[in-house]
Design an enzyme around this catalytic site. Structure first.
Site, PDB file in Angstrom:
ATOM      1  N   ASP A   1       0.969  -2.493  12.355  1.00  0.00           N
ATOM      2  CA  ASP A   1       1.385  -2.908  11.009  1.00  0.00           C
ATOM      3  C   ASP A   1       1.709  -4.400  11.020  1.00  0.00           C
ATOM      4  OD1 ASP A   1       3.172  -3.485   8.723  1.00  0.00           O
ATOM      5  OD2 ASP A   1       2.923  -1.350   8.343  1.00  0.00           O
TER       6      ASP A   1
ATOM      7  N   ARG B   1       0.857  -1.177   0.000  1.00  0.00           N
ATOM      8  CA  ARG B   1       0.000   0.000   0.000  1.00  0.00           C
ATOM      9  C   ARG B   1       0.894   1.227   0.000  1.00  0.00           C
ATOM     10  NH1 ARG B   1      -4.407   1.173   4.712  1.00  0.00           N
ATOM     11  NH2 ARG B   1      -2.560   1.721   5.880  1.00  0.00           N
TER      12      ARG B   1
ATOM     13  N   THR C   1      -0.462   7.696  -1.213  1.00  0.00           N
ATOM     14  CA  THR C   1      -1.751   7.629  -1.926  1.00  0.00           C
ATOM     15  C   THR C   1      -2.674   6.564  -1.352  1.00  0.00           C
ATOM     16  OG1 THR C   1      -0.983   5.958  -3.486  1.00  0.00           O
ATOM     17  CG2 THR C   1      -0.564   8.268  -4.067  1.00  0.00           C
TER      18      THR C   1
ATOM     19  N   ASP D   1       5.219  -5.509   9.586  1.00  0.00           N
ATOM     20  CA  ASP D   1       6.323  -5.128  10.474  1.00  0.00           C
ATOM     21  C   ASP D   1       6.350  -5.989  11.729  1.00  0.00           C
ATOM     22  OD1 ASP D   1       7.310  -3.204   8.808  1.00  0.00           O
ATOM     23  OD2 ASP D   1       6.342  -1.524   9.823  1.00  0.00           O
TER      24      ASP D   1
HETATM   25  C1  PRP Z   1      -0.938  -4.116   4.602  1.00  0.00           C
HETATM   26  C2  PRP Z   1      -1.792  -5.344   4.791  1.00  0.00           C
HETATM   27  C3  PRP Z   1      -2.676  -5.308   3.582  1.00  0.00           C
HETATM   28  C4  PRP Z   1      -2.912  -3.838   3.384  1.00  0.00           C
HETATM   29  C5  PRP Z   1      -4.260  -3.498   3.927  1.00  0.00           C
HETATM   30  O1  PRP Z   1       0.077  -4.345   3.696  1.00  0.00           O
HETATM   31  O2  PRP Z   1      -1.048  -6.526   4.923  1.00  0.00           O
HETATM   32  O3  PRP Z   1      -2.098  -5.894   2.437  1.00  0.00           O
HETATM   33  O4  PRP Z   1      -1.886  -3.159   4.121  1.00  0.00           O
HETATM   34  O5  PRP Z   1      -4.582  -2.166   3.671  1.00  0.00           O
HETATM   35  P1  PRP Z   1      -5.721  -1.748   2.634  1.00  0.00           P
HETATM   36  O6  PRP Z   1      -6.918  -2.587   2.926  1.00  0.00           O
HETATM   37  O7  PRP Z   1      -5.941  -0.293   2.961  1.00  0.00           O
HETATM   38  O8  PRP Z   1      -5.195  -1.941   1.257  1.00  0.00           O
HETATM   39  P2  PRP Z   1       1.303  -3.338   3.498  1.00  0.00           P
HETATM   40  O9  PRP Z   1       1.064  -2.395   2.384  1.00  0.00           O
HETATM   41  O10 PRP Z   1       1.650  -2.703   4.820  1.00  0.00           O
HETATM   42  O11 PRP Z   1       2.469  -4.291   3.001  1.00  0.00           O
HETATM   43  P3  PRP Z   1       3.297  -5.419   3.777  1.00  0.00           P
HETATM   44  O12 PRP Z   1       2.395  -6.590   3.976  1.00  0.00           O
HETATM   45  O13 PRP Z   1       4.411  -5.693   2.825  1.00  0.00           O
HETATM   46  O14 PRP Z   1       3.794  -4.839   5.080  1.00  0.00           O
HETATM   47  N1  URA Z   2      -2.045  -2.539   7.144  1.00  0.00           N
HETATM   48  C1  URA Z   2      -1.649  -2.982   8.365  1.00  0.00           C
HETATM   49  O1  URA Z   2      -0.673  -3.734   8.480  1.00  0.00           O
HETATM   50  N2  URA Z   2      -2.346  -2.568   9.419  1.00  0.00           N
HETATM   51  C2  URA Z   2      -3.413  -1.762   9.339  1.00  0.00           C
HETATM   52  O2  URA Z   2      -4.014  -1.429  10.368  1.00  0.00           O
HETATM   53  C3  URA Z   2      -3.806  -1.319   8.063  1.00  0.00           C
HETATM   54  C4  URA Z   2      -3.103  -1.732   6.982  1.00  0.00           C
END
Ligand code: PRP
Ligand code: URA
Length: 209
Positions: A200, A104, A108, A203
């Protein structure tokens, strides 16, 4: 519109509480996510079809049931979805696993796709798209669209925590997809993190910041 299933089994709810707790460290967080994923897999497979077979017990012949050979595919959205794969594979060890790389954009909030590697027979499989967090729903809806674009027809979405906004978006854009979650949270904050959520997920699973 797709159905929403909230798995409120006491074991799932108990473990989810410690997953949410900011004092839970990486090792324990990873273990708990793995355990909850396995428990959710038990629930999500409730409607799997069975067929009758005959076996010989030490006593007599008996008509029994086995799974009817449905082909399953798991598709974690990288990175955080990876944390749920092993738990599900414990119960469905023959499932094939595709990987969808998506993050994400922090400014944006739009999902950015960077990787895709799927089983070649994706159109013949019942797919479970896996992501612990359904926040705005951007990643999940883009993930579902990407799977449909390459021929997927039967998709379930499995998340740990979903915000109401994300659920509404998936149901609006993909009315054929049922959603399976351990909890529904009411809000998103100004950075579109789920409140109260768990922070997160990527993370916390991988110890990054
Ligand atoms: C996080 C999570 C989802 C997304 C959810 O991923 O694991 O994929 O955000 O948010 P949304 O519903 O608003 O799209 P992230 O972009 O943090 O990537 P990561 O899993 O690599 O940490
Ligand atoms: N992605 C995450 O990992 N946590 C949230 O709360 C939203 C998006």
């Amino acid at each position: 519109m797709g159905n929403l299933y909230v798995f409120d089994h006491p074991l799932i709810q108990h473990k989810l509480t410690y997953i949410r707790d900011k004092n839970t460290g990486t090792k324990e967080f990873r273990e708990l996510v793995d355990e909850v994923a396995a428990l959710m897999a038990y629930e999500i497979t409730r409607d799997m079809p069975l067929r009758e077979v005959e076996v010989e017990t030490p006593i007599t012949r008996a008509k029994c049931k086995v799974l009817a050979g449905k082909k399953i595919g798991l598709v974690p959205i990288l990175r955080a979805g990876l944390g749920m794969v092993d738990g599900i594979l414990k119960l469905i060890p023959t499932a094939k696993v595709g990987h969808l790389g998506m993050y994400r954009d922090p400014v944006t909030l739009e999902p950015v796709k960077y990787y895709s590697k799927m089983p070649s027979d994706i159109g013949e499989r019942d797919l479970i798209l896996i992501d612990p967090m359904l926040a705005t729903g951007g990643s999940a809806t883009a993930g579902i669209s990407a799977l449909k674009d390459i021929g997927a027809r039967n998709i379930k979405l499995m998340c740990l925590i979903a915000a109401e906004a994300g659920i509404e978006r998936v149901q609006k854009e993909h009315g054929d997809v049922d959603i399976y979650v351990a909890a529904v949270d009411p809000e998103l904050n100004e950075k579109s993190y789920i409140v109260p959520g768990l922070g997160d997920a990527g993370d916390r699973l991988f110890g990054t910041k």
